[in-house]
Design a protein around this motif. Structure first.
Motif, PDB file in Angstrom:
ATOM      1  N   UNK A   1      18.718 126.236  35.552  1.00  0.00           N
ATOM      2  CA  UNK A   1      19.145 124.919  36.527  1.00  0.00           C
ATOM      3  C   UNK A   1      19.013 125.300  37.778  1.00  0.00           C
ATOM      4  N   UNK A   2      19.214 126.407  38.329  1.00  0.00           N
ATOM      5  CA  UNK A   2      19.406 126.592  39.908  1.00  0.00           C
ATOM      6  C   UNK A   2      17.763 127.514  40.188  1.00  0.00           C
ATOM      7  N   UNK A   3      17.707 128.658  39.416  1.00  0.00           N
ATOM      8  CA  UNK A   3      16.558 129.651  39.834  1.00  0.00           C
ATOM      9  C   UNK A   3      15.170 129.016  39.404  1.00  0.00           C
ATOM     10  N   UNK A   4      15.128 128.202  38.253  1.00  0.00           N
ATOM     11  CA  UNK A   4      13.774 127.509  38.072  1.00  0.00           C
ATOM     12  C   UNK A   4      13.691 126.187  38.257  1.00  0.00           C
ATOM     13  N   UNK A   5      14.921 125.629  38.448  1.00  0.00           N
ATOM     14  CA  UNK A   5      14.913 124.029  38.779  1.00  0.00           C
ATOM     15  C   UNK A   5      14.485 123.225  37.662  1.00  0.00           C
ATOM     16  N   UNK A   6      14.810 123.830  36.760  1.00  0.00           N
ATOM     17  CA  UNK A   6      14.311 122.994  35.245  1.00  0.00           C
ATOM     18  C   UNK A   6      15.239 123.196  34.295  1.00  0.00           C
ATOM     19  N   UNK A   7      16.466 122.536  34.284  1.00  0.00           N
ATOM     20  CA  UNK A   7      17.671 122.773  33.410  1.00  0.00           C
ATOM     21  C   UNK A   7      17.319 122.516  31.828  1.00  0.00           C
ATOM     22  N   UNK A   8      16.365 121.588  31.754  1.00  0.00           N
ATOM     23  CA  UNK A   8      16.030 121.348  30.295  1.00  0.00           C
ATOM     24  C   UNK A   8      15.267 122.187  29.772  1.00  0.00           C
ATOM     25  N   UNK A   9      14.501 123.450  30.534  1.00  0.00           N
ATOM     26  CA  UNK A   9      13.940 124.468  29.880  1.00  0.00           C
ATOM     27  C   UNK A   9      14.818 125.583  29.204  1.00  0.00           C
TER      28      UNK A   9
END
Length: 470
Positions: free
Chosen positions: A276-284
């Motif tokens: 969610x925060x490091x990769x900016x993709x919570x769905x992943x």
């Protein structure tokens, strides 16, 4: 010579030792469902409760970390309690099996309550969290410890135990992969967003109902067939503790269980934070968590691998792979490379697939070792420390996560500072790596495989003599 064996409500005579040691396929599958049910519920708690507390219920990360530590320390001592209770339980259903009948519904109820958000003050929320979290942990032990304690009673064959544990681990991993992979989607479906309190409650309720139904099936279709003189008697606490005297295999596995689950807990509960925060993709996060399915490859290979190179060496290979996966994960995090992270995750899950299923088998071997070394067979107390050590490890893992997030400046639902991102990364990569590495080192001192044939032969003679006298 005839031997008395317990089969549910019936008692029948079995003369063929090979038949006694083999467990029918319907019972193997039913036994495996026990871990499937546990992981459906408890993996949801272990993976998502921290982010539920911080981002939905409104409790700070530091408070959650302290809650996890205090609750797990208090709760960890229920493991030996349930072990002693099992050693003192004698019913027409056996010693371990009735606990699924008695406690599956209370456990499911608390699994729902822990994801319920009553309108309370911050102090009230903390009190609610402590009560429900400790409650779900205590009741989890009541249904989970019997899964391990019943294994020595299902069969006396070491290889059959590996088979049973492998099938159990296969289903347990499937349950974990399913629940971690679909939970955020289901919460959003029922509530409109992944932070919806309504969504969390409805999904927890559905999971709780499924868990109760599954445990009813497990209870109905399992049998405690290996009966010894010790298993037919109530063992005094002081006497049962003798099974632990100089039981080095037990001590090593309990330490591994502690440090391994400490690492696993820190990684699992910050997975959503990391993406969610490091990769900016919570769905992943849901996709990566669902990759636990690949560990089933290692689970399926465990019986053959352990037969060829031994249980210790098989688990050691798993630990080395888990460490390698974490090292590669650090490279992926540095370069924000999704492909490297996915490859690293697959390698890590393959490694942990070899580890998780063998812990229960090695604890069953520790039951035999305790009887062989000290003359006392205490399935409950020996295996119950598995819950104690795992919960203590997970509790410390929880407080490490909470405190690191707090110290590095994590703020829920906000853009995180560079320091906070490093804190999330530390929890996701480096704490688990240390846990896996220390577990691998401890395994170097485990030598039961080399004496197993003699141990089982001596115990077979001892049990035959005891049964002939009764």
């Amino acid at each position: 010579m005839s031997q008395t064996v317990l089969h549910g409500h019936d008692v029948e005579s079995v003369t063929d030792k090979k038949v006694k040691n083999m467990v029918p396929w319907n019972e193997r599958f039913s036994y495996s469902l026990s871990d499937f049910a546990c992981n459906l519920s408890f993996q949801m708690v272990g993976t998502y409760l921290m982010i539920f507390y911080t981002d939905t219920f409104g409790i700070s990360a530091a408070a959650v970390g302290t809650l996890f530590l205090v609750a797990r320390i208090v709760d960890a001592f229920d493991g030996p309690f349930w072990g002693i209770m099992i050693d003192h339980t004698h019913t027409k259903w056996g010693k371990s099996r009735p606990y699924w009948l008695w406690f599956s519904i209370p456990f499911a109820v608390f699994c729902v309550l822990v994801f319920t958000t009553p309108n309370l003050s911050l102090t009230g929320k903390l009190i609610w969290a402590y009560i429900t979290y400790i409650g779900v942990d205590v009741l989890y032990s009541a249904v989970n410890i019997p899964i391990t304690s019943i294994l020595p009673s299902l069969t006396s064959s070491s290889q059959e135990r590996v088979t049973l544990s492998t099938i159990r681990q296969f289903m347990g991993t499937a349950g974990a992969a399913i629940i971690t992979g679909i939970t955020l989607t289901m919460v959003s479906f029922f509530g409109g967003s992944t932070t919806s309190s309504k969504g969390w409650f409805i999904w927890a309720l559905i999971v709780g109902i499924i868990v109760v139904i599954i445990f009813a099936i497990v209870f109905k279709n399992t049998n405690e067939r290996v009966q010894t003189k010790s298993s037919r008697e109530s063992i005094p606490i002081k006497e049962s503790l003798k099974a632990l005297k100089k039981n080095w295999p037990w001590a090593i596995i309990i330490f591994i269980n502690f440090i391994y689950w400490m690492g696993m807990q820190t990684r699992s509960q910050v997975t959503v934070y990391f993406f969610k925060y490091n990769m900016h993709n919570a769905g992943l996060a849901s996709f990566v968590l669902s990759l636990q399915f690949v560990s089933l490859i290692a689970v399926v290979l465990t019986p053959l691998t352990s037969k060829l190179i031994g249980k210790r060496n098989t688990m050691l290979i798993g630990m080395v792979m888990a460490v390698a996966g974490q090292l590669l994960l650090s490279l992926g995090a540095t370069h924000l490379s999704v492909s490297i992270i996915i490859i690293a995750t697959i390698i890590g899950y393959l490694g942990t697939g070899y580890v998780s299923g063998l812990i229960a088998v090695m604890l069953a071997d520790a039951v035999d070792y305790g009887e062989w070394k000290n003359g006392v067979r205490a399935e409950g107390i020996v295996t119950s420390f598995s819950s104690f050590s795992a919960k203590l490890g997970m509790g410390i893992g929880g407080v490490i996560t909470g405190w690191i997030l707090s110290v590095t400046g994590y703020v829920a639902n906000k853009t995180q500072s560079v320091t906070a991102l490093h804190g999330i990364e530390m929890n996701y990569i480096w704490v688990p790596l240390i846990g896996f590495a220390l577990s691998g080192i401890a395994l170097m001192f485990y030598h039961v495989d080399s004496i197993e044939k003699k141990m089982q032969g001596d115990l077979a003679v001892k049990h035959a003599k005891e049964n002939a006298e009764n």
